[in-house]
Write an enzyme that holds these catalytic residues in place. Structure first.
Site, PDB file in Angstrom:
ATOM      1  N   LYS A   1      -2.817 -11.226 -24.813  1.00 20.21           N
ATOM      2  CA  LYS A   1      -3.063 -10.524 -25.702  1.00 20.21           C
ATOM      3  C   LYS A   1      -3.722  -9.631 -26.084  1.00 20.21           C
ATOM      4  O   LYS A   1      -3.468  -8.701 -26.663  1.00 20.21           O
ATOM      5  CB  LYS A   1      -3.517 -11.647 -27.017  1.00 20.21           C
ATOM      6  CG  LYS A   1      -2.336 -12.719 -27.060  1.00 20.21           C
ATOM      7  CD  LYS A   1      -3.042 -13.858 -28.357  1.00 20.21           C
ATOM      8  CE  LYS A   1      -1.849 -14.689 -27.890  1.00 20.21           C
ATOM      9  NZ  LYS A   1      -2.204 -16.538 -28.651  1.00 20.21           N
TER      10      LYS A   1
ATOM     11  N   GLN B   1      -7.731 -19.383 -30.822  1.00 17.98           N
ATOM     12  CA  GLN B   1      -6.476 -20.515 -29.867  1.00 17.98           C
ATOM     13  C   GLN B   1      -6.827 -21.888 -29.758  1.00 17.98           C
ATOM     14  O   GLN B   1      -7.536 -21.756 -29.905  1.00 17.98           O
ATOM     15  CB  GLN B   1      -7.315 -19.618 -28.231  1.00 17.98           C
ATOM     16  CG  GLN B   1      -5.991 -19.754 -27.097  1.00 17.98           C
ATOM     17  CD  GLN B   1      -5.101 -19.327 -26.994  1.00 17.98           C
ATOM     18  OE1 GLN B   1      -4.353 -18.412 -27.569  1.00 17.98           O
ATOM     19  NE2 GLN B   1      -3.470 -20.463 -26.553  1.00 17.98           N
TER      20      GLN B   1
ATOM     21  N   ASP C   1      -0.710 -16.535 -36.911  1.00 19.05           N
ATOM     22  CA  ASP C   1       0.541 -17.250 -35.871  1.00 19.05           C
ATOM     23  C   ASP C   1       1.543 -17.765 -36.340  1.00 19.05           C
ATOM     24  O   ASP C   1       1.961 -18.815 -35.677  1.00 19.05           O
ATOM     25  CB  ASP C   1      -0.852 -18.283 -35.581  1.00 19.05           C
ATOM     26  CG  ASP C   1      -1.332 -18.487 -33.495  1.00 19.05           C
ATOM     27  OD1 ASP C   1      -1.014 -17.647 -33.317  1.00 19.05           O
ATOM     28  OD2 ASP C   1      -2.204 -18.577 -33.756  1.00 19.05           O
TER      29      ASP C   1
HETATM   30  N1  GUN Z   1      -1.846 -22.302 -27.601  1.00 15.86           N
HETATM   31  C1  GUN Z   1      -0.542 -22.325 -27.272  1.00 15.86           C
HETATM   32  N2  GUN Z   1      -0.175 -21.889 -27.885  1.00 15.86           N
HETATM   33  C2  GUN Z   1      -0.369 -21.036 -28.677  1.00 15.86           C
HETATM   34  C3  GUN Z   1      -0.256 -20.210 -29.524  1.00 15.86           C
HETATM   35  O1  GUN Z   1       0.608 -19.768 -30.224  1.00 15.86           O
HETATM   36  N3  GUN Z   1      -1.057 -19.860 -30.955  1.00 15.86           N
HETATM   37  C4  GUN Z   1      -2.562 -20.160 -30.711  1.00 15.86           C
HETATM   38  N4  GUN Z   1      -3.258 -19.252 -31.580  1.00 15.86           N
HETATM   39  N5  GUN Z   1      -2.735 -20.417 -30.051  1.00 15.86           N
HETATM   40  C5  GUN Z   1      -1.642 -21.179 -28.718  1.00 15.86           C
END
Ligand code: GUN
Length: 293
Positions: free
Chosen positions: A52, A96, A119
């Protein structure tokens, strides 16, 4: 069979984001800014967060990573979120997942200011999504919608089996594909661990979205000829054919299923890059104050 190339689609979309950010900088404005919080050292989460950050840098979005030790208390984490909520120069924040067991995920998600919840996990944004109001769509389903759009894959009137009902992928995907929208207008069946006759449901579907979290779950005899197959799975399996000693595979047995599908996403290089593109798009929406003024 035609390949749904997530790298190609995401490069095209990210080029546009890059151009927009360059325009902002040229106009003397600050760059959009995404913050990410990583608690602990889960290897998969570290890879996702690193990807990211790299993707942000490539398009000119500022990214700040808050790395917190696994022993961080919930109150300490809430303190960091509060600090970010109040920083006017941070547009979006993601925490995350998964979080360590001693931290309550829902309390944390609800502490994020909805305007910064890129998100799309905060109940206020989930509510807006369900109501069809402008909001941040969860990145993976958003990425899949953009893939269908990019490749002009018709969804209206099609039957669709979504395998999985997680808050992150399956549930929002089922909802979004059934909405009166384009892409959308599908007749959706959500398939889960208690579903019966799964093979029959998938074999009758025009579109299958596989987000079950089981390596090579979807086999050729479970899909109909000409189906569109979207693979959300990502699993590391040992391999003696690669230098690293492992390879990535999805929830779909690609070699088998690709012989019957009309369109199919590979793993890697399918949905994965589009998930990050979804997050970048949401960060731009936050910067532009498109959802919350
Ligand atoms: N863990 C797995 N997929 C995601 C996501 O799309 N966002 C976040 N914050 N954590 C994740």
């Amino acid at each position: 069979m035609k390949l749904i190339d997530g790298k190609e689609a995401s490069n095209a979309i990210r080029d546009k984001i890059k151009e927009e950010v360059a325009g902002l900088i040229d106009a003397g404005k600050r760059a959009p800014h995404l913050a990410a919080i990583l608690v602990g050292e889960d290897p998969a989460s570290q890879t996702y967060v690193a990807n990211k950050e790299k993707s942000c840098q490539k398009v000119g979005i500022t990214s700040t990573l808050y790395r917190l030790p696994a022993e961080t208390t919930q109150d300490e984490l809430l303190g960091v979120i509060d600090f970010i909520n109040q920083d006017d120069e941070i547009d979006g924040v993601i925490v995350q997942l998964p979080l360590p067991d001693h931290i309550d995920k829902d309390t944390v998600i609800q502490a994020i200011h909805p305007s910064k919840d890129v998100d799309g996990f905060h109940p206020e944004n989930v509510g807006k999504m369900v109501s069809g109001l402008p909001t941040y769509l969860p990145a993976t389903p958003f990425g899949i919608l953009m893939l269908l759009e990019h490749y002009k894959i018709e969804t209206s009137g099609k039957s669709c089996a979504v395998l999985g009902r997680s808050n992150i992928v399956g549930t929002p995907m089922s909802l979004l594909l059934s909405r009166k929208a384009d892409p959308g207008n599908c007749t959706v069946t959500t398939v889960h661990s208690r579903s019966q006759n799964i093979e029959q449901i998938t074999a009758e579907a025009d579109i299958v979205v596989a987000a079950f979290g089981q390596p090579h779950y979807l086999k050729a005899d479970m899909v109909k000829d000409g189906a569109v197959v979207i693979d959300v799975g990502i699993h590391r399996v040992p391999s003696d054919k690669t230098k690293s000693g492992f390879r990535l595979i999805g929830d779909v047995d690609f070699d088998e299923v690709s012989k019957k599908a009309s369109w199919i996403t590979p793993v890697p290089g399918g949905v994965g890059p589009m998930t990050i593109t979804g997050l970048l798009m949401n960060t731009m929406k936050a910067y532009r104050k498109e959802v919350y003024s």
